[in-house]
Design a protein around this motif. Structure first.
Motif, PDB file in Angstrom:
ATOM      1  N   LEU A 292       0.785  -1.118   0.051  1.00 15.29           N
ATOM      2  CA  LEU A 292       0.077  -0.168   0.094  1.00 15.29           C
ATOM      3  C   LEU A 292       0.796   1.430  -0.020  1.00 15.29           C
ATOM      4  CD1 LEU A 292      -2.490  -1.199   2.779  1.00 15.29           C
ATOM      5  CD2 LEU A 292      -2.781  -1.328   0.331  1.00 15.29           C
ATOM      6  N   GLN A 294       2.858   4.296   1.372  1.00 13.67           N
ATOM      7  CA  GLN A 294       3.690   4.189   2.482  1.00 13.67           C
ATOM      8  C   GLN A 294       3.090   4.966   3.475  1.00 13.67           C
ATOM      9  OE1 GLN A 294       7.579   5.431   2.002  1.00 13.67           O
ATOM     10  NE2 GLN A 294       7.775   6.170   4.317  1.00 13.67           N
ATOM     11  N   PHE A 295       2.449   6.041   3.443  1.00  7.14           N
ATOM     12  CA  PHE A 295       1.895   6.723   4.519  1.00  7.14           C
ATOM     13  C   PHE A 295       0.549   6.015   5.159  1.00  7.14           C
ATOM     14  CE2 PHE A 295      -1.597   9.575   6.151  1.00  7.14           C
ATOM     15  CZ  PHE A 295      -1.054  10.191   7.069  1.00  7.14           C
ATOM     16  N   ILE A 296      -0.200   5.467   4.279  1.00 10.71           N
ATOM     17  CA  ILE A 296      -1.279   4.601   4.879  1.00 10.71           C
ATOM     18  C   ILE A 296      -0.920   3.443   5.531  1.00 10.71           C
ATOM     19  CG2 ILE A 296      -3.399   3.262   3.972  1.00 10.71           C
ATOM     20  CD1 ILE A 296      -3.779   5.256   1.897  1.00 10.71           C
ATOM     21  N   GLU A 297       0.083   2.740   4.711  1.00 14.36           N
ATOM     22  CA  GLU A 297       0.501   1.500   5.486  1.00 14.36           C
ATOM     23  C   GLU A 297       1.080   1.617   6.702  1.00 14.36           C
ATOM     24  OE1 GLU A 297       2.297  -2.029   3.076  1.00 14.36           O
ATOM     25  OE2 GLU A 297       4.097  -0.877   4.136  1.00 14.36           O
ATOM     26  N   SER A 299       1.057   4.308   8.938  1.00 15.64           N
ATOM     27  CA  SER A 299       0.078   5.072   9.870  1.00 15.64           C
ATOM     28  C   SER A 299      -0.847   4.019  10.297  1.00 15.64           C
ATOM     29  CB  SER A 299      -0.491   6.354   9.442  1.00 15.64           C
ATOM     30  OG  SER A 299      -1.037   6.161   8.282  1.00 15.64           O
ATOM     31  N   VAL A 300      -1.404   3.135   9.524  1.00 12.68           N
ATOM     32  CA  VAL A 300      -2.313   2.504   9.790  1.00 12.68           C
ATOM     33  C   VAL A 300      -2.026   0.964  10.318  1.00 12.68           C
ATOM     34  CG1 VAL A 300      -4.877   1.471   9.164  1.00 12.68           C
ATOM     35  CG2 VAL A 300      -3.967   3.689   8.364  1.00 12.68           C
TER      36      VAL A 300
END
Length: 446
Positions: A292, A294-297, A299-300
């Motif tokens: 996914l 990087q930010f989504i993967e 941070s979540v």
């Protein structure tokens, strides 16, 4: 095993033999170690100190000394192990709390990748033993600090239960919610010193012993269907999905060989592999690359736990299938003093997470490495296997496989290059001495 039932693309896959590592943890210091006892595929210059750099500290001994201890010294009688190697302080920089762990997580997943993460630190510290932070770190793992053991000499420490504890370290520096396993700590998370560990292990061996005669016939049947379906799909469409067909074959094989149940004939149908994959994702997402943004993967999936309730309805379908199919094992569990519910949750984990996960990852890897090895190896394997099977009367047996030296070598080499469980963890029980090939290191647990 970590060890998993997720697609191989979720783990680092290289186009050449790559080094895989394992880890262990000490009380609030974790230890991480190489899963291979053989030479790594990337080459690092020998780690040696010149005469001027060699530490002057004398060899360490656990024999009590007669001198008066200093205010911060550790009584030598409490240290496990002795060494004739020069003593060295464990190198490594954990950084500022939280920030250091977040930085190491970025390096591990994105800036460097797994192999370079370790390789660069080996070169930086000129040591295969060093401190680092392991994912997931904030805000899932309370203590991401580890002592990495990345050589064949220090690695066995992780399996010496007189020195390390294996309690709740199956997935590393964090443990998934027990809601995902019916509220039970399953066998993989138990230390051998815990009473339930021995009982559950006996139950698993009972299952294997009871069904041992079915393993080879069912493997042949399930994988014959697998390759025939691939051939059919190739002839019709010109291409075939190896991964999906392999997943179904692996799940069918385990259900038929261990529980005498064909999933297609039950309410589970062909949904088993897909459910297992999602269920494992809820357990391992903090330590996986999912492809996914990087930010989504990060941070979540790497910072918070996925709510178990989202998968429990589907997990119940898996549980119901195994509960219905494993009556004879559950009966034995009750005889041993294990409730049917706890026994069943352990069977689901052992079959789906451990066994299916290993087959899902490892069987394609074996095929990959054999394919890349070339025609010469293919011919030699075919000749050896056909001769051994012919000598056994046309049947594949354990005795016949014992005579297949090249086949065994190929399988072991594939395990070395791509182990299904790339990391091993353990907590140091007390202060101890760990040796690499070059130095001795003192691990302090307090």
């Amino acid at each position: 095993m970590a060890s998993s039932t997720l697609p191989s693309s979720l783990f680092l896959q290289l186009d050449f033999p790559s080094t895989r590592f394992s880890s262990a943890t000490s009380s609030n210091k974790l230890s991480l170690s190489s899963n291979s006892n053989r030479t790594s595929s990337f080459h690092v210059l020998p780690i040696r100190a010149s005469v001027s750099e060699r530490p002057t500290t004398p060899p360490v001994s656990s024999t009590p000394r007669t001198s008066q201890p200093g205010p911060n010294s550790v009584p030598t009688e409490s240290i496990v192990g002795t060494s004739n190697l020069p003593m060295r302080k464990i190198p490594g920089d954990l950084g500022i709390p939280i920030i250091g762990a977040l930085k190491d997580r970025q390096d591990y997943f994105y800036n460097q990748g797994k192999d370079e993460f370790f390789k660069s630190r080996i070169q930086k510290y000129q040591s295969t033993v060093f401190r680092a932070n392991m994912p997931p770190g904030p805000f899932i793992a309370n203590s991401p600090n580890v002592v990495a053991l990345l050589d064949a000499k220090s690695f066995p420490t992780l399996f010496d239960v007189s020195k390390v504890e294996k309690r709740d370290v199956f997935t590393g520096t964090y443990m998934p919610s027990t809601e995902l396993t019916g509220g039970y700590r399953v066998l993989a998370y138990l230390d051998p010193s815990e009473a339930k560990h021995g009982l559950l292990k006996r139950l698993m061996f009972f299952l294997l012993k009871s069904r041992r005669e079915n393993v080879i016939p069912e493997f042949r049947s399930s994988y014959t269907e697998f390759f025939e379906s691939l051939e059919s799909e190739l002839s019709e469409k010109g291409k075939a999905d190896f991964a999906l067909a392999n997943d179904q074959a692996a799940f069918n094989f385990l259900a038929r060989s261990l529980f005498d149940s064909n999933p297609r004939d039950t309410e589970l149908g062909t949904d088993g592999p897909g459910i297992v994959q999602k269920w494992v994702l809820f357990q391992l997402s903090p330590i996986l690359r999912l492809g996914l943004p990087q930010f989504i993967e990060d941070s979540v999936f790497h910072s918070v736990r996925l709510p178990p309730k989202l998968i429990m309805k589907q997990y119940q379908r898996l549980y119901d299938f195994f509960y219905e199919a494993s009556g004879f094992v559950l009966d034995e569990g009750e005889r041993l003093g294990i409730s049917r519910e706890e026994a069943c949750h352990n069977l689901v984990f052992a079959t789906c997470f451990n066994s299916f996960g290993g087959m899902k990852l490892f069987f394609p890897n074996v095929m990959k490495w054999i394919g890349r090895a070339g025609v010469n190896l293919h011919a030699r394997l075919a000749a050896e296997i056909r001769a051994a099977v012919k000598e056994a009367g046309g049947e594949v047996t354990m005795a016949a496989m014992e005579k297949m030296e090249l086949m065994k070598s190929v399988v072991y080499e594939a395990f070395r290059i791509d182990p299904p469980v790339p990391l091993q963890y353990g907590k140091a029980k007390r202060d101890l001495i760990i040796e690499s090939h070059e130095h001795a290191f003192q691990v302090i647990t307090s």
